[in-house]
Design an enzyme around this catalytic site. Structure first.
Site, PDB file in Angstrom:
ATOM      1  N   CYS A  40       0.849  -1.200   0.000  1.00 57.82           N
ATOM      2  CA  CYS A  40       0.000   0.000   0.000  1.00 57.82           C
ATOM      3  C   CYS A  40       0.882   1.246   0.000  1.00 57.82           C
ATOM      4  CB  CYS A  40      -0.906   0.002   1.234  1.00 57.82           C
ATOM      5  SG  CYS A  40      -2.052   1.411   1.274  1.00 57.82           S
ATOM      6  N   ASP A  42       0.451   3.761   1.715  1.00 55.55           N
ATOM      7  CA  ASP A  42       0.429   4.348   3.067  1.00 55.55           C
ATOM      8  C   ASP A  42       1.853   4.599   3.573  1.00 55.55           C
ATOM      9  OD1 ASP A  42       0.298   4.494   6.017  1.00 55.55           O
ATOM     10  OD2 ASP A  42      -1.827   4.079   5.702  1.00 55.55           O
ATOM     11  N   HIS A  96      -2.229  -3.847   4.969  1.00 53.49           N
ATOM     12  CA  HIS A  96      -2.078  -3.519   6.389  1.00 53.49           C
ATOM     13  C   HIS A  96      -3.437  -3.284   7.027  1.00 53.49           C
ATOM     14  CE1 HIS A  96      -2.772   0.916   5.922  1.00 53.49           C
ATOM     15  NE2 HIS A  96      -2.463   0.610   4.676  1.00 53.49           N
TER      16      HIS A  96
HETATM   17 ZN    ZN Z   1      -3.447   1.243   3.021  1.00 53.28          ZN
END
Ligand code: ZN
Length: 202
Positions: A40, A42, A96
């Site tokens: 991801c 993130d 996650h």
């Molecule tokens: Zn994420």
């Protein structure tokens, strides 16, 4: 401050060169990563940091909610290069818990273009609606959808022509599905690995 980034960079490069004067010369000559990481975007889930890997040790592609779109030329190019040129044998699809992309897909609010990107997550949610609806706690439900989506992305990657072709050629390539915990910093193997002989639980 942007200038801090350059200061950090110089300090880091000095540290590496002091420990090994050939460090950057060696790295610049060739890359031989053993792993391809699809994770991801993130900012809290940096592949190298959480796995303790150095530059040159993991090839990385990151996108919102670590999805495998069969028409994503970026992802497909990365996968093809990793397998056919770098000879990577281990691919890790890592999501996650608490993923904002998964949360957005589950809640169904409008966020713009990313709603199109997140369609595969909504498909996974729809396919598992009964098991998700029986989870009362919203965070637990989102986290279960994180896991289910990772498992689905592993399967989708296994169906791409590049991966199927590698297996047809007898390449010992394995795709793993992992999830990372933002609250404890730990990786968990979802035991959905797929290799040359099919599903692998190892
Ligand atoms: Zn994420």
């Amino acid at each position: 401050m942007i200038s801090t980034l350059f200061a950090n960079n110089r300090a880091w490069a000095n540290e590496k060169t002091n420990a090994n004067p050939e460090y950057f010369l060696d790295l610049s000559a060739i890359q031989r990563p053993e792993y391809l990481w699809i994770g991801c975007s993130d900012s809290r889930v940096p592949a190298n940091v959480i796995t303790g890997l150095e530059p040159g040790e993991v090839f990385v592609q990151r996108n919102v909610a670590n999805l495998v779109h069969p028409t994503d030329l970026n992802l497909l190019s990365v996968v093809e290069f990793a397998i056919n040129v770098l000879d990577v044998r281990q691919i890790i699809v890592c999501g996650h818990y608490g993923c904002g992309g998964i949360r957005a897909a589950l809640k169904g609010q409008n966020h713009g273009v990313v709603d199109h990107w997140l369609q595969p997550v909504r498909d996974v949610a729809d396919a598992n609606i009964q098991c998700l609806e029986c989870i009362e706690d919203e965070e637990t439900r989102i986290n279960r959808l994180c896991e289910l989506s990772i498992i689905e992305q592993v399967a989708r990657l296994a169906r791409t022509p590049t991966v199927r072709s590698a297996w047809r050629d007898g390449r010992d390539l394995v795709i793993h599905g992992w999830v990372y915990g933002l609250s404890d910093g730990l990786l968990t193997d979802l035991n959905c690995s797929i290799g040359l002989g099919g599903i692998r639980n190892e």
